[in-house]
Structure formats: C-alpha cells, structure tokens
Design a protein around this motif. Structure first.
Motif, PDB file in Angstrom:
ATOM      1  N   ALA A 294       0.052   9.475 -13.775  1.00  0.00           N
ATOM      2  CA  ALA A 294      -0.769  10.349 -14.606  1.00  0.00           C
ATOM      3  C   ALA A 294      -1.110  11.653 -13.905  1.00  0.00           C
ATOM      4  N   SER A 295      -1.257  11.627 -12.581  1.00  0.00           N
ATOM      5  CA  SER A 295      -1.682  12.817 -11.862  1.00  0.00           C
ATOM      6  C   SER A 295      -1.266  12.694 -10.403  1.00  0.00           C
ATOM      7  N   PRO A 296      -0.999  13.813  -9.738  1.00  0.00           N
ATOM      8  CA  PRO A 296      -0.677  13.745  -8.298  1.00  0.00           C
ATOM      9  C   PRO A 296      -1.891  13.470  -7.427  1.00  0.00           C
ATOM     10  N   THR A 297      -3.075  13.567  -7.967  1.00  0.00           N
ATOM     11  CA  THR A 297      -4.312  13.289  -7.244  1.00  0.00           C
ATOM     12  C   THR A 297      -5.015  12.094  -7.871  1.00  0.00           C
ATOM     13  N   PRO A 298      -5.980  11.495  -7.202  1.00  0.00           N
ATOM     14  CA  PRO A 298      -6.647  10.303  -7.748  1.00  0.00           C
ATOM     15  C   PRO A 298      -7.295  10.540  -9.106  1.00  0.00           C
ATOM     16  N   ASN A 299      -7.074   9.606 -10.038  1.00  0.00           N
ATOM     17  CA  ASN A 299      -7.741   9.641 -11.340  1.00  0.00           C
ATOM     18  C   ASN A 299      -9.146   9.055 -11.188  1.00  0.00           C
ATOM     19  N   THR A 300     -10.117   9.738 -11.730  1.00  0.00           N
ATOM     20  CA  THR A 300     -11.507   9.348 -11.534  1.00  0.00           C
ATOM     21  C   THR A 300     -12.194   8.853 -12.794  1.00  0.00           C
ATOM     22  N   SER A 301     -11.690   9.167 -13.976  1.00  0.00           N
ATOM     23  CA  SER A 301     -12.391   8.781 -15.206  1.00  0.00           C
ATOM     24  C   SER A 301     -11.398   8.627 -16.343  1.00  0.00           C
ATOM     25  N   ILE A 302     -11.794   7.827 -17.341  1.00  0.00           N
ATOM     26  CA  ILE A 302     -10.987   7.591 -18.533  1.00  0.00           C
ATOM     27  C   ILE A 302     -11.936   7.340 -19.692  1.00  0.00           C
ATOM     28  N   ALA A 303     -11.584   7.841 -20.882  1.00  0.00           N
ATOM     29  CA  ALA A 303     -12.461   7.692 -22.052  1.00  0.00           C
ATOM     30  C   ALA A 303     -11.634   7.796 -23.323  1.00  0.00           C
ATOM     31  N   TRP A 304     -12.002   6.971 -24.335  1.00  0.00           N
ATOM     32  CA  TRP A 304     -11.429   7.036 -25.668  1.00  0.00           C
ATOM     33  C   TRP A 304     -12.381   7.803 -26.575  1.00  0.00           C
ATOM     34  N   ASN A 305     -11.812   8.494 -27.552  1.00  0.00           N
ATOM     35  CA  ASN A 305     -12.669   9.194 -28.512  1.00  0.00           C
ATOM     36  C   ASN A 305     -13.236   8.215 -29.526  1.00  0.00           C
ATOM     37  N   LYS A 306     -14.178   8.686 -30.335  1.00  0.00           N
ATOM     38  CA  LYS A 306     -14.840   7.806 -31.301  1.00  0.00           C
ATOM     39  C   LYS A 306     -13.886   7.325 -32.392  1.00  0.00           C
ATOM     40  N   GLY A 307     -12.863   8.105 -32.713  1.00  0.00           N
ATOM     41  CA  GLY A 307     -11.892   7.700 -33.718  1.00  0.00           C
ATOM     42  C   GLY A 307     -10.834   6.757 -33.199  1.00  0.00           C
ATOM     43  N   HIS A 308     -10.810   6.481 -31.891  1.00  0.00           N
ATOM     44  CA  HIS A 308      -9.907   5.511 -31.271  1.00  0.00           C
ATOM     45  C   HIS A 308      -8.439   5.883 -31.443  1.00  0.00           C
ATOM     46  N   ASP A 309      -8.120   7.165 -31.411  1.00  0.00           N
ATOM     47  CA  ASP A 309      -6.726   7.580 -31.496  1.00  0.00           C
ATOM     48  C   ASP A 309      -6.302   8.517 -30.366  1.00  0.00           C
ATOM     49  N   TRP A 310      -7.236   8.922 -29.502  1.00  0.00           N
ATOM     50  CA  TRP A 310      -6.912   9.778 -28.365  1.00  0.00           C
ATOM     51  C   TRP A 310      -7.645   9.276 -27.124  1.00  0.00           C
ATOM     52  N   MET A 311      -6.990   9.466 -25.983  1.00  0.00           N
ATOM     53  CA  MET A 311      -7.573   9.072 -24.708  1.00  0.00           C
ATOM     54  C   MET A 311      -7.476  10.233 -23.725  1.00  0.00           C
ATOM     55  N   LEU A 312      -8.535  10.407 -22.942  1.00  0.00           N
ATOM     56  CA  LEU A 312      -8.587  11.467 -21.931  1.00  0.00           C
ATOM     57  C   LEU A 312      -8.748  10.848 -20.555  1.00  0.00           C
ATOM     58  N   THR A 313      -8.058  11.430 -19.570  1.00  0.00           N
ATOM     59  CA  THR A 313      -8.234  11.053 -18.173  1.00  0.00           C
ATOM     60  C   THR A 313      -8.464  12.307 -17.347  1.00  0.00           C
ATOM     61  N   GLY A 314      -9.318  12.189 -16.336  1.00  0.00           N
ATOM     62  CA  GLY A 314      -9.603  13.299 -15.440  1.00  0.00           C
ATOM     63  C   GLY A 314      -9.357  12.909 -14.000  1.00  0.00           C
ATOM     64  N   ASP A 315      -8.997  13.882 -13.160  1.00  0.00           N
ATOM     65  CA  ASP A 315      -8.687  13.593 -11.768  1.00  0.00           C
ATOM     66  C   ASP A 315      -9.562  14.437 -10.847  1.00  0.00           C
ATOM     67  N   GLU A 316      -9.284  14.391  -9.556  1.00  0.00           N
ATOM     68  CA  GLU A 316     -10.117  15.063  -8.565  1.00  0.00           C
ATOM     69  C   GLU A 316      -9.857  16.558  -8.481  1.00  0.00           C
ATOM     70  N   ASP A 317      -8.822  17.061  -9.123  1.00  0.00           N
ATOM     71  CA  ASP A 317      -8.539  18.489  -9.150  1.00  0.00           C
ATOM     72  C   ASP A 317      -9.013  19.157 -10.433  1.00  0.00           C
ATOM     73  N   GLY A 318      -9.800  18.445 -11.243  1.00  0.00           N
ATOM     74  CA  GLY A 318     -10.275  18.997 -12.496  1.00  0.00           C
ATOM     75  C   GLY A 318      -9.229  19.019 -13.586  1.00  0.00           C
ATOM     76  N   ARG A 319      -8.163  18.281 -13.436  1.00  0.00           N
ATOM     77  CA  ARG A 319      -7.074  18.250 -14.407  1.00  0.00           C
ATOM     78  C   ARG A 319      -7.371  17.230 -15.494  1.00  0.00           C
ATOM     79  N   LEU A 320      -7.071  17.591 -16.750  1.00  0.00           N
ATOM     80  CA  LEU A 320      -7.284  16.729 -17.909  1.00  0.00           C
ATOM     81  C   LEU A 320      -5.949  16.368 -18.538  1.00  0.00           C
ATOM     82  N   ASN A 321      -5.754  15.068 -18.809  1.00  0.00           N
ATOM     83  CA  ASN A 321      -4.546  14.586 -19.472  1.00  0.00           C
ATOM     84  C   ASN A 321      -4.910  13.992 -20.821  1.00  0.00           C
ATOM     85  N   PHE A 322      -4.173  14.381 -21.859  1.00  0.00           N
ATOM     86  CA  PHE A 322      -4.380  13.886 -23.217  1.00  0.00           C
ATOM     87  C   PHE A 322      -3.307  12.834 -23.512  1.00  0.00           C
ATOM     88  N   TRP A 323      -3.764  11.649 -23.959  1.00  0.00           N
ATOM     89  CA  TRP A 323      -2.863  10.528 -24.200  1.00  0.00           C
ATOM     90  C   TRP A 323      -3.012  10.046 -25.643  1.00  0.00           C
TER      91      TRP A 323
END
Length: 512
Positions: free
Chosen positions: A194-223
């Motif tokens: 998911a990221s070249p640096t450690p992933n620190t957080s993960i969360a699903w949206n209220k509609g349960h169709d998108w997921m976000l992950t964040g890492d130590e470089d402030g990078r956001l991934n949309f899943w």
C-alpha cells in the motif's frame, strides 16, 4: 611418489591414495589417506553386493522417489497437506437456523433458552439475532493466531478493519503492506503493497463502499471494496504521519489527525484542504459526530487533552481540561451522539456528556495506558478496551466493574481492535506481530484458567453442579421442566466469585 606421501599403487590401505598417513590429496580409492582408507575399502565389496542384489541402484532409487512424491499430490497437482485441527467461526449456519425459527417467536425475548450442553450448539445465535443479551458479546475464546506472511513477516499490525460485509479482515502493517484474511478459517488470503512507508491508520466511510489508509509520510490511499487502489494523494505541504481518519455523516468530507498537531478536513471527491485546525501538540485520535459537524480530537497534551471543533463554522467549540491527566489516545462517539467515550494514557476511560459538559462515568481496570476502545456494533451500551499491559476488558455502561476480561491476551502493547459486523468475533493486534481473533464460548465449554482468560469455572464449581443435577434427578425433576430456574441459580452461584454484574438469566448463557 604423490603428494600424499606414499606410492601410487593398489593396496588394501588406501586404494590409489598410497600408504601415507593422509597428509595430501591422492587418488579416488579411499575417503581418507593412509590407514584411514582401510576401513572404507574393507567392506566395499559387501556394499556393492547389497546394492545390486536388492535392485536399489541409484537410478532405480530415483525412480522410486519420483513415484512416491507424485502420489503425494492430488489431481490438481498440489501437495496434500497433513490433517491439522484448526478452529473456525461459521455464523452462516446460525443465521439459517434463525430464519427457520423466527416465525415461532414473537420477539428476541422469546428466543430458545440455551442449556450449558454441547447438544445446544446448533441453537446458538449471533448478537444481531439476540439483541437483548450483551453476554454474547463477551469474546473470550481464542479462535486463531494470525501471523503476517510474505514481506510483512515479523511486522506488527498498526490498525485493523473488517469489511462492511464481514467477508474479509484487513490489517495494515509497519512495512507498508496491507494484508487480507478469510473470516471463516482465518487463513491468509493476500498481500498488497500500500505504501513505501509504514501504514498508520485505516477507515471505512459511512456508506461502506470506500476505504482510506494513511501512512507516516502523510500519503492517502483510496481503496474500493474489492481492495483495489484507485487513487494515491500526496500533499507536499503535509508530510507528517497520519494517526487517525474519520468520515463525515454524509461521506462528502473526511478528517485526518497528524503528528504536527493539525486537524485537516478535506473534500472526498477533490481531496482539497477545506479546514486546518492547529493544536499545541500531536493529534492521536479524531472522531466525527454521527449527525453533526462536530469533531472531537484526542491530543498528546497533559493540560488540554481533548478538544471539540465545529467544521462548518470553522471554530473551536470547547477545550476539556479536567477529563484526563495525560494524553488521550482514543475517542469514540456513541451511536446517538450524546456521549463521548475517551481513553487515555493515565489508564482510565471516561464517558462524557456533551449536552451538560459533564463526566458521566469513569472506568478503571487497566494497570497501564489504554491504547484503544471500540463500541460493540450490536450492543450499543457495551464496549471493549485494550491497553499497553496486553489485557482486554469488556465494559457495560452503568456498571463499575468489567463484565469480562482477557489477562495476557497479548504479550505487548495492543495497537488496534476491530469488531466483526455481526458482533460475534473480536480481532486484536499488538506489537508482538500477532493478530488474534476471539469469540464467545460454546454451551457446555467450561472456561479453564489459562494465559488468555482470567475467569474460570473451577473443579469445585463443576462438582457442585453435578451434585445439584443428581439431586434434581432423584426428585424427578427433568432439565426441560422446572430445572431451568435451579440451573440458573447454580450458574449464578458458580460465577459469583468473578464479579460479573449481570442478571441471572444472562449468566446462564454460553460461556458465563
């Protein structure tokens, strides 16, 4: 003469090696020089006869080994594995049983009474089907221990999240990988970088169709739900680690808490920054109100550990000074949004009413700092907590003591916890690089005192229970008749030593 120190002649001492003591390299007759070769050549003829008379030549032995190995594979070309006993959690059978029996009962209170016997296992229901009994949410039975695979081996999981449909458990690790696990047998399913640096957080949206992950470089991934990366956002102005993520009630905005003390609110479609609230210290936890534009933040600050913000008005609502004596590590809103649950490094958890701006209840049980808390998805007045002491406790709002606990659930700091959407499985992750899954005990299974559970039914309790059963049979009382109340009283007396603050009807259910 050769380098071995003897004649290059055939003899019984060394073959073509010579009669020397074996100082150098000689012919191919013996495995050692000098007298050492005598032992090797003495039984050479005997070994030759044994090999060729039995038909086990080198080529023949290779053919036999190939045939044996080919029979160890199945028709698909895969090697057959040994039969190993593995635990699993199959909640589909209980759902089907509930669909068959739901016409016979008017409400959840009319559900069948489960006796403490293995024959009643088919009648066990999930918490969603028996919403009036929080005892089914006390998960103290360890199902399996999940160890990271591949490049994420020996890497602790920093956050956990179940898929909204409950078909997959997702964990993010320090190596930057995202791992997936099957929900029934809890086997490894896949790994994604998911990221070249450690992933620190993960969360699903209220509609349960998108997921976000964040890492130590402030990078956001949309899943997507299929765990496919759609977009990666990098902000050159925000390079600090993202500690927590949460969505707005309508999923149009989301907020992130960073180590530099900033609470950033972004638009979900464009990912542009709309608000940026600054704190005096790093933000460890964020929680968006279920219905309002209010956001609660837990701060790494001893004086001002908790703040409330208004995202629409772009202002600070309140700063709570007297909530905790140390940094707030986790904040969670209740479903109705009137109270806020906080966990702190001062080993306390508190329930705060924002309508009166008053503390409602304080929970004590951990010996060290509390790292995370999670509300139960079905029993909304019940939550679970995990601390740096490796212990897990189950709490009921209104009760001073815990209703269940796991001593030494992990051997290190518990970093994350997540409930299955059905509420029957709890997943915990810690710095010991192990993810554990827990569920409630089955009927008839006594709780032994081991390294994972502090509550137990001792041998004396079971002896007293058997004596009571024999006395009931002598009096002509059957289990299906009037023994229900007596069985409840016996179960209540057996659990009185464990300070379980529940009604007698609840104590007679599985595992209690």
């Amino acid at each position: 003469y050769n380098s071995g120190g003897g004649y290059r002649s055939h003899n019984e001492y060394g073959g073509r090696r010579g009669r020397g003591r074996g100082r150098g390299r000689g012919g191919r007759g013996g495995r050692g020089g000098g007298y050492r070769g005598r032992d090797f050549n003495a039984n050479r003829e005997e070994r030759w006869q044994r090999r060729h008379t039995s038909g086990e030549s080198a080529a023949h032995k290779r053919r036999i080994d190939h045939i044996v190995q080919s029979h160890q594979h199945n028709e698909f070309g895969r090697k057959e594995q040994d039969n190993v006993q593995r635990y699993f959690s199959n909640h589909y059978s209980t759902i089907l049983r509930h669909l068959e029996d739901r016409l016979e009962y008017d409400s959840d209170t009319d559900s069948p009474f489960i006796q403490p016997h293995l024959s009643h296992v088919p009648y066990v229901r999930t918490p969603r089907q028996v919403a009036n009994n929080p005892a089914l949410g006390i998960a103290t039975k360890n199902i399996d221990r999940l160890k990271p695979r591949g490049h994420a081996e020996k890497s602790p999981a920093l956050d956990l999240a179940w898929n909204p449909d409950g078909r997959r458990l997702i964990s993010v690790h320090r190596t930057g990988h995202l791992l997936q696990w099957r929900p029934l047998n809890f086997r490894f399913q896949g790994i994604v970088l998911a990221s070249p640096t450690p992933n620190t957080s993960i969360a699903w949206n209220k509609g349960h169709d998108w997921m976000l992950t964040g890492d130590e470089d402030g990078r956001l991934n949309f899943w997507q739900v299929t765990v496919n990366t759609v977009y990666t956002h990098e902000d050159p102005e925000n390079k600090d680690p993202i500690r927590d993520i949460d969505f707005s009630p309508m999923d149009t905005k989301f907020c992130t808490g960073c180590d530099d003390g900033s609470l950033i609110i972004r638009d979900f479609k464009t990912c542009t920054v709309e608000r940026n609230f600054q704190h005096g210290a790093g933000v460890l936890a964020v929680a968006w109100h279920p219905t309002l534009s209010m956001i609660a933040t837990g701060i790494r600050d001893n004086q001002k550990p908790l703040k409330l913000w208004d995202a629409r008005a772009n202002e600070e609502l309140a700063t709570l000074y007297d909530v905790h004596r140390d940094a707030v590590t986790s904040v969670k809103w209740h479903e109705h949004g009137h109270v806020l649950l906080t966990a702190s490094r001062d080993s306390l958890m508190k329930l705060y009413d924002i309508r009166m701006m008053k503390e409602l209840q304080e929970f004590r049980g951990h010996s060290k700092e509390v790292n995370c808390v999670k509300w139960h998805p079905i029993y909304h007045d019940m939550f679970v907590s995990g601390g740096a002491d490796g212990e897990v406790f189950f709490w009921q709002v209104g009760l001073e003591t815990s209703i269940g606990g796991l001593k030494n659930a992990h051997h290190s700091h518990i970093t994350a916890m997540s409930w299955h959407p059905e509420g029957h499985v709890l997943s915990t992750a810690a710095n010991d690089c192990i993810i554990k899954c827990w569920t409630h005990n089955m009927p008839g299974r006594d709780m032994k005192l081991d390294e994972t559970c502090e509550r137990t039914w001792t041998d004396e309790n079971w002896e007293q229970y058997e004596l009571n059963m024999e006395s009931w049979k002598d009096k002509g009382v059957t289990d299906s008749g009037g023994a229900t109340d007596r069985l409840t009283d016996a179960t209540t007396s057996a659990n009185a030593n464990h300070n379980l603050a529940m009604d007698s009807n609840e104590l007679s259910l599985p595992g209690l």
